[in-house]
Design a protein around this motif. Structure first.
Motif, PDB file in Angstrom:
ATOM      1  N   UNK A 254       0.760  -1.172   0.145  1.00  0.00           N
ATOM      2  CA  UNK A 254      -0.156   0.044   0.101  1.00  0.00           C
ATOM      3  C   UNK A 254       0.704   1.305   0.102  1.00  0.00           C
ATOM      4  N   UNK A 255       1.945   1.379   1.001  1.00  0.00           N
ATOM      5  CA  UNK A 255       2.687   2.342   0.771  1.00  0.00           C
ATOM      6  C   UNK A 255       3.476   2.598  -0.402  1.00  0.00           C
ATOM      7  N   UNK A 256       3.979   1.517  -1.152  1.00  0.00           N
ATOM      8  CA  UNK A 256       4.475   1.547  -2.477  1.00  0.00           C
ATOM      9  C   UNK A 256       3.599   1.984  -3.452  1.00  0.00           C
ATOM     10  N   UNK A 257       2.543   1.470  -3.387  1.00  0.00           N
ATOM     11  CA  UNK A 257       1.342   1.925  -4.373  1.00  0.00           C
ATOM     12  C   UNK A 257       1.155   3.439  -4.335  1.00  0.00           C
ATOM     13  N   UNK A 258       1.007   4.170  -3.212  1.00  0.00           N
ATOM     14  CA  UNK A 258       0.940   5.455  -2.821  1.00  0.00           C
ATOM     15  C   UNK A 258       2.064   6.088  -3.234  1.00  0.00           C
ATOM     16  N   UNK A 259       3.452   5.632  -3.179  1.00  0.00           N
ATOM     17  CA  UNK A 259       4.700   6.204  -3.607  1.00  0.00           C
ATOM     18  C   UNK A 259       4.591   6.066  -5.191  1.00  0.00           C
ATOM     19  N   UNK A 260       4.166   5.241  -5.818  1.00  0.00           N
ATOM     20  CA  UNK A 260       4.175   5.036  -7.307  1.00  0.00           C
ATOM     21  C   UNK A 260       3.117   6.397  -7.779  1.00  0.00           C
ATOM     22  N   UNK A 263       5.088   9.379  -7.932  1.00  0.00           N
ATOM     23  CA  UNK A 263       6.462   9.459  -8.639  1.00  0.00           C
ATOM     24  C   UNK A 263       7.422   8.962  -7.906  1.00  0.00           C
ATOM     25  N   UNK A 264       7.404   8.308  -6.738  1.00  0.00           N
ATOM     26  CA  UNK A 264       8.564   7.946  -5.871  1.00  0.00           C
ATOM     27  C   UNK A 264       8.729   6.445  -6.049  1.00  0.00           C
ATOM     28  N   UNK A 265       8.038   5.542  -6.706  1.00  0.00           N
ATOM     29  CA  UNK A 265       8.521   4.261  -7.191  1.00  0.00           C
ATOM     30  C   UNK A 265       7.998   4.143  -8.394  1.00  0.00           C
ATOM     31  N   UNK A 273       5.936  -6.756  -1.024  1.00  0.00           N
ATOM     32  CA  UNK A 273       4.838  -7.233   0.141  1.00  0.00           C
ATOM     33  C   UNK A 273       5.622  -7.238   1.498  1.00  0.00           C
ATOM     34  N   UNK A 274       6.929  -7.167   1.350  1.00  0.00           N
ATOM     35  CA  UNK A 274       7.771  -6.995   2.802  1.00  0.00           C
ATOM     36  C   UNK A 274       8.385  -5.705   3.043  1.00  0.00           C
ATOM     37  N   UNK A 275       8.578  -5.660   4.330  1.00  0.00           N
ATOM     38  CA  UNK A 275       9.388  -4.071   4.605  1.00  0.00           C
ATOM     39  C   UNK A 275      10.486  -4.160   3.905  1.00  0.00           C
ATOM     40  N   UNK A 276      11.334  -5.190   3.882  1.00  0.00           N
ATOM     41  CA  UNK A 276      12.817  -4.993   3.087  1.00  0.00           C
ATOM     42  C   UNK A 276      12.657  -4.801   1.868  1.00  0.00           C
ATOM     43  N   UNK A 277      11.663  -5.490   1.036  1.00  0.00           N
ATOM     44  CA  UNK A 277      11.393  -4.894  -0.415  1.00  0.00           C
ATOM     45  C   UNK A 277      11.145  -3.622  -0.538  1.00  0.00           C
ATOM     46  N   UNK A 278      10.289  -2.895   0.592  1.00  0.00           N
ATOM     47  CA  UNK A 278       9.827  -1.734   0.361  1.00  0.00           C
ATOM     48  C   UNK A 278      11.027  -0.640   0.687  1.00  0.00           C
ATOM     49  N   UNK A 279      11.780  -0.982   1.561  1.00  0.00           N
ATOM     50  CA  UNK A 279      13.194  -0.052   2.042  1.00  0.00           C
ATOM     51  C   UNK A 279      13.899  -0.287   0.850  1.00  0.00           C
ATOM     52  N   UNK A 280      14.244  -1.358   0.061  1.00  0.00           N
ATOM     53  CA  UNK A 280      14.971  -1.572  -0.908  1.00  0.00           C
ATOM     54  C   UNK A 280      14.715  -0.666  -2.020  1.00  0.00           C
ATOM     55  N   UNK A 281      13.315  -0.800  -2.300  1.00  0.00           N
ATOM     56  CA  UNK A 281      12.834   0.106  -3.676  1.00  0.00           C
ATOM     57  C   UNK A 281      12.799   1.461  -3.405  1.00  0.00           C
ATOM     58  N   UNK A 282      12.692   1.978  -2.182  1.00  0.00           N
ATOM     59  CA  UNK A 282      12.874   3.587  -1.864  1.00  0.00           C
ATOM     60  C   UNK A 282      14.042   4.065  -1.980  1.00  0.00           C
ATOM     61  N   UNK A 324       3.603   7.331   4.005  1.00  0.00           N
ATOM     62  CA  UNK A 324       2.735   6.274   4.671  1.00  0.00           C
ATOM     63  C   UNK A 324       1.482   7.161   5.687  1.00  0.00           C
ATOM     64  N   UNK A 325       0.449   6.413   6.056  1.00  0.00           N
ATOM     65  CA  UNK A 325      -0.358   7.175   6.814  1.00  0.00           C
ATOM     66  C   UNK A 325       0.189   7.946   8.172  1.00  0.00           C
ATOM     67  N   UNK A 326      -0.050   9.145   8.275  1.00  0.00           N
ATOM     68  CA  UNK A 326       0.541   9.730   9.518  1.00  0.00           C
ATOM     69  C   UNK A 326      -0.679   9.571  10.644  1.00  0.00           C
TER      70      UNK A 326
END
Length: 584
Positions: A254-260, A263-265, A273-282, A324-326
């Motif tokens: 969900x966070x990556x979709x919002x980033x996409x 323009x941030x993804x 689907x994992x935090x590690x994948x999210x951190x790596x992509x960001x 992410x949601x604040x």
């Protein structure tokens, strides 16, 4: 049985509970090979628990109904063999931990030994199995304690240990993380991975999609009893079909979709689907390796070319956090007297266990509070002091200015309503309407006000369609909503919810989140005891951390500094959004 054959095989399995109008499972076909960790996800009522019960023989031998198709587990046709025979091949740990404690043994050690004893396992092997299981679940220090003197999370560890002591080739777990603290879920995941590597086949149903993503080799998604997706976690958990079915996605996706969208993804990069994948992509995006020109950033107009790349390289912790949601905005401090004041409260159980050791805190009006802590930290004991169910061994507990040692629980109940972990202890009426009506009636509200409170509570928990049903004819997740509605209708200034998201799907959790925000806007307070750190962070404001019966932290989520983050992380872990900001 040869390794080439599946350990679990369902062929066009359809099951309809006795008296039900529709099947709980519809034409389910799947094969699970040896050593695989297979997760089952779906909304509440999708058929996950039925599938677990079917793979262990409780369906159809205990839960009766019409079964069509074939179910073979470890070479055994479950329909042709009684549960007493199937337990040698498959073990079930259900979602209701308390009901799985035998009641025939008086210590944790003897409870874990109970199953192997009934299988006729030699004594020396029983000792070996029990010692191993207790050590694996980190319960050796509790071996002499009564099973009924454990916290909910400790009881969950106990029933898992008891199942493992049976040494089953197949282990089936229904919501295994529901009462475990975050470190406990990580420890359980490590144990299950080790067991799968040793050849044990593991099937588990779970609502926490983030945990599923980290643990499972394979994910099966159910909707209305039918399989709608089947594959590896990276494919299934970010599949749009899950969102269309109301199952949702893990937070990293969900966070990556919002980033996409911002323009941030990168558009061509799969959603993680994992935090590690999210951190790596960001991190890759932050380094300017994937960003496409022309996308907007941070809600602005969007810089082009080298300016955009330069901006991408400067993404800070703060801008990561905006992905992410604040946390919700703060409610202004209230001026009325506090609802609850605890002053140096100690509590010692008759067994000698000191559960609270000098707790002091004040709960005001309109607050949204998370009470966190590891299993056995004293959270449930503290909660029972908020309405006089327990009274301090030492110190003072004031509820609406009344000393709980000098007043009645009934008087406290006008100010503090509690929904406990095991809602079965709070449901007893013949219909949902009668259940919800019971509380305000006993508090002496006028009849017209009682009915108004009932109607509001039923609508707030989306129970209108079930108002004439017996609570126990509803799925477990909706029973929890009935219990919350019943306490909500008492109209207390403080509502306490102990593990309210347990067993709820995404839609149920969102419903609960909206309710809590609405109550806060009405200047009513909500205290949530939970291991669901992400729900707490997204919905609540204040965080209290209990450690070994003492308050280790009391602050706001939006005021977490480095010291508070470290304290929280060392004890129970961090919400995904805080961890993302902290590691970004």
């Amino acid at each position: 049985m040869p390794d080439s054959l599946p350990v679990v095989e369902l062929r066009d399995a359809t099951f309809t509970y006795a008296g039900a109008a529709e099947p709980a499972l519809r034409g389910v076909s799947l094969t699970v090979p040896p050593g695989q960790i297979c997760a089952v996800v779906g909304r509440a009522g999708a058929g996950k628990s039925t599938l677990c019960a079917l793979c262990t023989g409780f369906v159809p031998h205990f839960y009766h109904g019409q079964l069509n198709g074939a179910v073979i587990v470890n070479g055994q046709d479950v329909a042709a063999h009684p549960i007493a025979e199937l337990v040698r091949h498959v073990a079930l740990v259900g979602s209701n931990t308390f009901s799985q404690i035998s009641g025939a043994r008086f210590s944790v050690y003897d409870e874990v030994a109970f199953g192997p004893e009934n299988l006729g396992v030699p004594r020396h092997e029983i000792v070996e199995r029990v010692d191993w299981a207790l050590q694996a679940l980190k319960m050796s220090h509790l071996r002499d304690r009564s099973p009924y003197a454990l916290s909910g999370g400790q009881q969950q560890r106990l029933v898992i240990a008891a199942a493992l002591a049976m040494r089953p080739p197949v282990l089936v777990l229904d919501e295994p993380s529901v009462q475990l603290d975050p470190p406990g879920t990580e420890e359980l995941a490590a144990l299950l991975r080790a067991l799968s590597q040793q050849g044990m086949t593991i099937l588990f149903a779970e609502h926490r999609l983030e945990w599923v993503a980290e643990l499972a080799d394979r994910v099966i998604a159910l909707d209305h009893g039918a399989i709608i997706a089947d594959g590896v976690p990276a494919d299934v958990l970010a599949d749009p079909v899950l969102r269309r079915a109301g199952i949702g996605w893990p937070r990293p996706a969900l966070i990556a979709e919002r980033a996409r969208r911002e323009g941030r993804w990168p558009a061509e990069h799969p959603l993680p689907v994992t935090l590690a994948g999210l951190v790596e992509g960001l991190a890759a995006t932050r380094n300017g390796t994937h960003c496409e020109p022309g996308h907007q950033r941070n809600g602005g107009e969007g810089e082009q070319g080298s300016e955009e790349a330069s901006h991408s390289n400067q993404v800070s912790h703060t801008s990561l956090h905006t992905l992410a949601l604040t946390p919700p905005p703060a409610v202004p401090s209230s001026t009325p007297p506090p609802l609850v004041v605890l002053e140096q409260v100690h509590f010692i159980y008759p067994t000698g266990v000191e559960a609270l050791r000098g707790v002091s805190l004040t709960l005001g009006r309109g607050e949204r509070i998370a009470l966190l802590g590891r299993n056995g930290a004293g959270k449930s004991t503290l909660v029972r002091h908020l309405n006089g169910l327990l009274r301090p061994s030492q110190g003072t507990a004031l509820v609406a200015g009344n000393d709980t040692r000098k007043t009645t629980v009934a008087r406290c109940a006008r100010h503090v309503g509690i929904v406990f972990q095991d809602v079965r202890n709070q449901l007893f009426a013949r219909t949902v309407r009668d259940e919800v009506r019971f509380g305000p009636q006993n508090l002496g509200f006028p009849p017209d006000q009682v009915e108004a409170l009932v109607e509001r509570a039923v609508d707030a928990l989306d129970l209108r369609d079930a108002i004439a049903e017996h609570p126990y004819d509803l799925p477990p997740a909706r029973r929890r909503l009935v219990a919350i509605a019943a306490v909500l209708a008492m109209n207390t200034p403080l509502l306490v919810l102990d593990e309210p998201t347990a067993g709820l799907d995404g839609a149920g959790i969102e419903l609960l989140s909206r309710l809590i925000r609405e109550l806060s806007a009405q200047n009513r307070s909500v205290l949530v005891v939970s291991h669901d750190l992400d729900f707490c962070y997204e919905t609540l404001e204040r965080v209290i951390l209990l450690r070994e019966g003492r308050i280790a932290l009391d602050t706001r989520f939006d005021a977490l500094d480095a010291t508070a983050i470290t304290t929280l992380d060392n004890d129970v872990g961090l919400p995904i959004e805080v961890r993302l900001r902290h590691t970004g």
